[in-house]
Design a protein around this motif. Sequence first.
Motif, short mmCIF file in Angstrom:
data_model
loop_
_atom_site.label_atom_id
_atom_site.label_comp_id
_atom_site.label_asym_id
_atom_site.label_seq_id
_atom_site.Cartn_x
_atom_site.Cartn_y
_atom_site.Cartn_z
N GLY A 1 1.00 -1.10 -0.03
CA GLY A 1 0.19 -0.06 -0.10
C GLY A 1 0.85 1.19 0.08
N ASN A 2 1.87 1.01 -0.34
CA ASN A 2 2.88 2.30 -0.47
C ASN A 2 3.10 2.95 -1.64
OD1 ASN A 2 3.39 2.00 2.51
ND2 ASN A 2 5.20 0.50 2.15
N ALA A 3 3.19 4.26 -1.97
CA ALA A 3 3.41 4.82 -3.30
C ALA A 3 4.71 5.19 -3.35
CB ALA A 3 2.38 6.14 -3.38
N SER A 4 5.10 5.41 -4.56
CA SER A 4 6.30 5.83 -4.94
C SER A 4 6.00 6.81 -6.46
CB SER A 4 7.37 4.82 -5.28
OG SER A 4 7.10 3.71 -6.24
N GLY A 5 7.15 7.38 -6.53
CA GLY A 5 7.14 8.30 -7.84
C GLY A 5 6.76 7.50 -8.94
N THR A 6 6.18 8.18 -10.13
CA THR A 6 5.92 7.82 -11.31
C THR A 6 6.18 8.49 -12.54
OG1 THR A 6 4.38 6.35 -12.61
CG2 THR A 6 3.37 8.21 -11.39
N ASP A 7 6.34 8.09 -13.67
CA ASP A 7 6.44 8.87 -14.78
C ASP A 7 5.41 9.92 -15.27
OD1 ASP A 7 7.53 9.65 -17.44
OD2 ASP A 7 6.68 7.73 -18.42
N VAL A 8 5.65 11.18 -15.03
CA VAL A 8 4.70 12.17 -15.14
C VAL A 8 4.16 12.02 -16.80
CG1 VAL A 8 4.43 14.66 -15.58
CG2 VAL A 8 6.02 13.44 -13.60
N GLU A 9 5.00 11.82 -17.89
CA GLU A 9 4.65 11.68 -19.08
C GLU A 9 3.51 10.63 -19.58
OE1 GLU A 9 5.15 13.92 -21.74
OE2 GLU A 9 6.27 15.18 -20.07
N LYS A 10 3.91 9.51 -18.98
CA LYS A 10 2.72 8.42 -18.78
C LYS A 10 1.54 8.95 -18.12
CE LYS A 10 1.99 3.70 -17.29
NZ LYS A 10 2.43 2.77 -16.22
N VAL A 11 1.40 9.58 -17.03
CA VAL A 11 0.21 10.20 -16.21
C VAL A 11 -0.44 11.11 -17.34
CG1 VAL A 11 -0.39 11.32 -14.41
CG2 VAL A 11 1.00 9.44 -14.05
N LYS A 12 0.55 11.99 -17.96
CA LYS A 12 -0.14 13.03 -18.77
C LYS A 12 -1.01 12.39 -19.89
CE LYS A 12 3.38 16.62 -18.14
NZ LYS A 12 4.45 17.36 -18.91
N LYS A 13 -0.37 11.41 -20.45
CA LYS A 13 -1.17 10.60 -21.55
C LYS A 13 -2.37 9.99 -21.25
CE LYS A 13 2.92 9.83 -24.20
NZ LYS A 13 4.06 8.99 -24.93
N GLU A 14 -2.37 9.25 -20.04
CA GLU A 14 -3.36 8.39 -19.45
C GLU A 14 -4.55 9.21 -19.01
OE1 GLU A 14 -4.12 4.44 -17.15
OE2 GLU A 14 -2.06 4.98 -17.55
N TYR A 15 -4.25 10.52 -18.28
CA TYR A 15 -5.28 11.07 -17.48
C TYR A 15 -5.43 12.59 -18.07
CZ TYR A 15 -5.22 6.97 -14.44
OH TYR A 15 -5.01 5.99 -13.78
N GLY A 16 -4.77 12.74 -19.33
CA GLY A 16 -4.86 14.18 -19.58
C GLY A 16 -6.30 14.71 -19.94
N LYS A 17 -7.38 13.68 -20.03
CA LYS A 17 -8.73 14.02 -20.25
C LYS A 17 -9.38 14.79 -18.93
CE LYS A 17 -10.14 9.57 -18.98
NZ LYS A 17 -10.41 8.22 -19.51
N LEU A 18 -8.59 14.54 -17.74
CA LEU A 18 -8.99 15.19 -16.52
C LEU A 18 -8.70 16.66 -16.19
CD1 LEU A 18 -8.20 12.23 -14.11
CD2 LEU A 18 -10.54 12.76 -14.94
N LEU A 19 -7.61 17.07 -17.19
CA LEU A 19 -7.16 18.44 -16.98
C LEU A 19 -7.70 19.39 -17.97
CD1 LEU A 19 -3.21 17.22 -17.40
CD2 LEU A 19 -4.75 17.52 -15.47
N GLY A 20 -7.85 20.55 -17.35
CA GLY A 20 -8.27 21.92 -17.92
C GLY A 20 -7.31 22.32 -19.02
N PRO A 21 -7.70 23.29 -19.86
CA PRO A 21 -6.96 23.34 -21.02
C PRO A 21 -5.68 24.24 -20.51
CG PRO A 21 -9.14 24.91 -20.39
CD PRO A 21 -8.94 24.08 -19.61
N ASN A 22 -5.40 24.76 -19.37
CA ASN A 22 -4.20 25.52 -19.18
C ASN A 22 -3.58 24.59 -17.71
OD1 ASN A 22 -4.33 27.36 -21.12
ND2 ASN A 22 -5.86 28.30 -19.76
N GLU A 23 -3.95 23.32 -17.49
CA GLU A 23 -3.41 22.59 -16.45
C GLU A 23 -2.55 21.86 -16.77
OE1 GLU A 23 -5.55 20.63 -12.56
OE2 GLU A 23 -6.90 20.45 -14.42
N ALA A 24 -1.51 21.75 -15.93
CA ALA A 24 -0.36 20.76 -16.29
C ALA A 24 0.02 19.98 -15.16
CB ALA A 24 0.95 21.53 -16.43
N VAL A 25 0.55 18.63 -15.50
CA VAL A 25 0.74 17.70 -14.38
C VAL A 25 2.06 18.08 -13.74
CG1 VAL A 25 1.69 15.20 -13.86
CG2 VAL A 25 -0.53 15.80 -15.19
N VAL A 26 2.16 18.13 -12.50
CA VAL A 26 3.65 18.68 -11.95
C VAL A 26 4.27 17.24 -11.36
CG1 VAL A 26 4.72 20.00 -10.38
CG2 VAL A 26 2.51 20.67 -11.28
#
Length: 127
Positions: A9-34
Amino acid sequence: MGIISGLMGNASGTDVEKVKKEYGKLLGPNEAVVQAYQWIRDLLIFTDYRLICVDIQGATGKKVIYHSIPYKSIRHFEVESTGYFDLDAELRIWIADMDKTPLVKTFSADADVYQVQALLAECIGKI
Protein backbone atom coordinates in the motif's frame (compact mmCIF):
# COMPACT_ATOMS: atom_id res chain seq x y z
CA MET A 1 8.12 1.15 -7.66
CA GLY A 2 8.87 -2.18 -6.06
CA ILE A 3 6.09 -4.76 -6.27
CA ILE A 4 6.40 -5.57 -2.55
CA SER A 5 6.11 -1.88 -1.65
CA GLY A 6 3.07 -1.53 -3.89
CA LEU A 7 1.40 -4.57 -2.38
CA MET A 8 1.96 -3.10 1.08
CA GLY A 9 0.00 0.00 0.00
CA ASN A 10 2.98 2.33 -0.34
CA ALA A 11 3.32 4.84 -3.17
CA SER A 12 6.40 5.89 -5.04
CA GLY A 13 7.04 8.37 -7.83
CA THR A 14 5.83 7.54 -11.33
CA ASP A 15 6.47 8.72 -14.89
CA VAL A 16 4.80 12.12 -15.37
CA GLU A 17 4.64 11.77 -19.17
CA LYS A 18 2.76 8.48 -18.85
CA VAL A 19 0.32 10.11 -16.41
CA LYS A 20 -0.22 13.05 -18.81
CA LYS A 21 -1.09 10.66 -21.65
CA GLU A 22 -3.38 8.43 -19.60
CA TYR A 23 -5.16 11.09 -17.53
CA GLY A 24 -4.93 14.15 -19.76
CA LYS A 25 -8.72 14.11 -20.24
CA LEU A 26 -9.09 15.13 -16.56
CA LEU A 27 -7.07 18.31 -17.02
CA GLY A 28 -8.29 21.79 -17.82
CA PRO A 29 -7.02 23.54 -20.96
CA ASN A 30 -4.17 25.33 -19.13
CA GLU A 31 -3.57 22.72 -16.43
CA ALA A 32 -0.33 20.73 -16.27
CA VAL A 33 0.77 17.65 -14.32
CA VAL A 34 3.60 18.56 -11.98
CA GLN A 35 4.24 15.21 -10.25
CA ALA A 36 2.49 11.90 -9.62
CA TYR A 37 2.77 9.05 -7.15
CA GLN A 38 1.37 5.58 -7.75
CA TRP A 39 0.28 2.61 -5.69
CA ILE A 40 -0.50 -0.68 -7.47
CA ARG A 41 -3.52 0.84 -9.27
CA ASP A 42 -4.30 4.09 -7.50
CA LEU A 43 -2.64 7.41 -8.21
CA LEU A 44 -2.08 10.81 -6.61
CA ILE A 45 -1.60 13.52 -9.25
CA PHE A 46 -0.27 16.97 -8.42
CA THR A 47 -1.24 19.55 -11.04
CA ASP A 48 -0.54 23.25 -10.95
CA TYR A 49 -4.16 23.87 -9.78
CA ARG A 50 -5.26 20.86 -7.72
CA LEU A 51 -4.58 17.44 -6.30
CA ILE A 52 -6.31 14.54 -8.07
CA CYS A 53 -6.77 11.21 -6.25
CA VAL A 54 -7.45 8.38 -8.70
CA ASP A 55 -9.10 5.43 -6.93
CA ILE A 56 -9.57 2.39 -9.16
CA GLN A 57 -12.46 0.24 -7.94
CA GLY A 58 -13.26 -3.47 -8.19
CA ALA A 59 -11.41 -6.44 -9.59
CA THR A 60 -11.68 -5.32 -13.22
CA GLY A 61 -10.77 -1.68 -12.61
CA LYS A 62 -13.53 -0.42 -14.91
CA LYS A 63 -15.04 1.81 -12.24
CA VAL A 64 -12.82 4.73 -11.22
CA ILE A 65 -13.32 7.52 -8.68
CA TYR A 66 -11.56 10.81 -9.45
CA HIS A 67 -11.40 12.96 -6.31
CA SER A 68 -10.34 16.51 -7.15
CA ILE A 69 -9.06 18.70 -4.32
CA PRO A 70 -8.36 22.35 -5.18
CA TYR A 71 -5.28 23.53 -3.32
CA LYS A 72 -7.30 26.39 -1.79
CA SER A 73 -9.40 23.74 0.04
CA ILE A 74 -6.40 22.29 1.86
CA ARG A 75 -6.34 23.71 5.38
CA HIS A 76 -3.13 22.07 6.55
CA PHE A 77 -1.03 18.97 6.06
CA GLU A 78 1.64 16.95 7.77
CA VAL A 79 4.30 14.50 6.72
CA GLU A 80 5.56 11.64 8.85
CA SER A 81 8.97 10.41 7.76
CA THR A 82 10.26 6.84 7.80
CA GLY A 83 11.95 5.38 10.86
CA TYR A 84 14.20 2.45 11.67
CA PHE A 85 11.35 -0.02 12.04
CA ASP A 86 8.57 1.87 10.26
CA LEU A 87 9.77 1.95 6.66
CA ASP A 88 6.89 3.88 5.15
CA ALA A 89 6.15 7.61 5.27
CA GLU A 90 2.71 9.19 5.48
CA LEU A 91 1.13 12.34 4.13
CA ARG A 92 -1.99 13.60 5.91
CA ILE A 93 -4.11 16.36 4.36
CA TRP A 94 -6.97 18.16 6.09
CA ILE A 95 -9.57 19.46 3.65
CA ALA A 96 -12.04 22.30 4.35
CA ASP A 97 -15.65 21.34 5.06
CA MET A 98 -14.79 17.70 5.71
CA ASP A 99 -14.91 16.00 9.06
CA LYS A 100 -11.82 15.97 11.25
CA THR A 101 -10.42 12.89 9.55
CA PRO A 102 -7.57 13.72 7.16
CA LEU A 103 -6.89 12.17 3.78
CA VAL A 104 -3.97 9.78 4.43
CA LYS A 105 -1.54 8.53 1.80
CA THR A 106 1.35 6.16 2.54
CA PHE A 107 4.63 6.38 0.63
CA SER A 108 7.46 3.89 0.27
CA ALA A 109 10.95 4.62 1.52
CA ASP A 110 12.16 5.28 -2.05
CA ALA A 111 9.69 8.16 -2.46
CA ASP A 112 11.21 11.37 -1.11
CA VAL A 113 8.52 12.45 1.36
CA TYR A 114 10.32 15.77 1.85
CA GLN A 115 9.96 16.44 -1.87
CA VAL A 116 6.23 15.58 -1.63
CA GLN A 117 5.67 18.04 1.22
CA ALA A 118 7.76 20.75 -0.50
CA LEU A 119 5.71 20.28 -3.67
CA LEU A 120 2.44 20.52 -1.75
CA ALA A 121 3.64 23.63 0.11
CA GLU A 122 4.66 25.25 -3.18
CA CYS A 123 1.33 24.44 -4.84
CA ILE A 124 -0.66 25.76 -1.88
CA GLY A 125 1.52 28.87 -1.74
CA LYS A 126 0.67 29.79 -5.35
CA ILE A 127 -3.02 30.33 -4.65
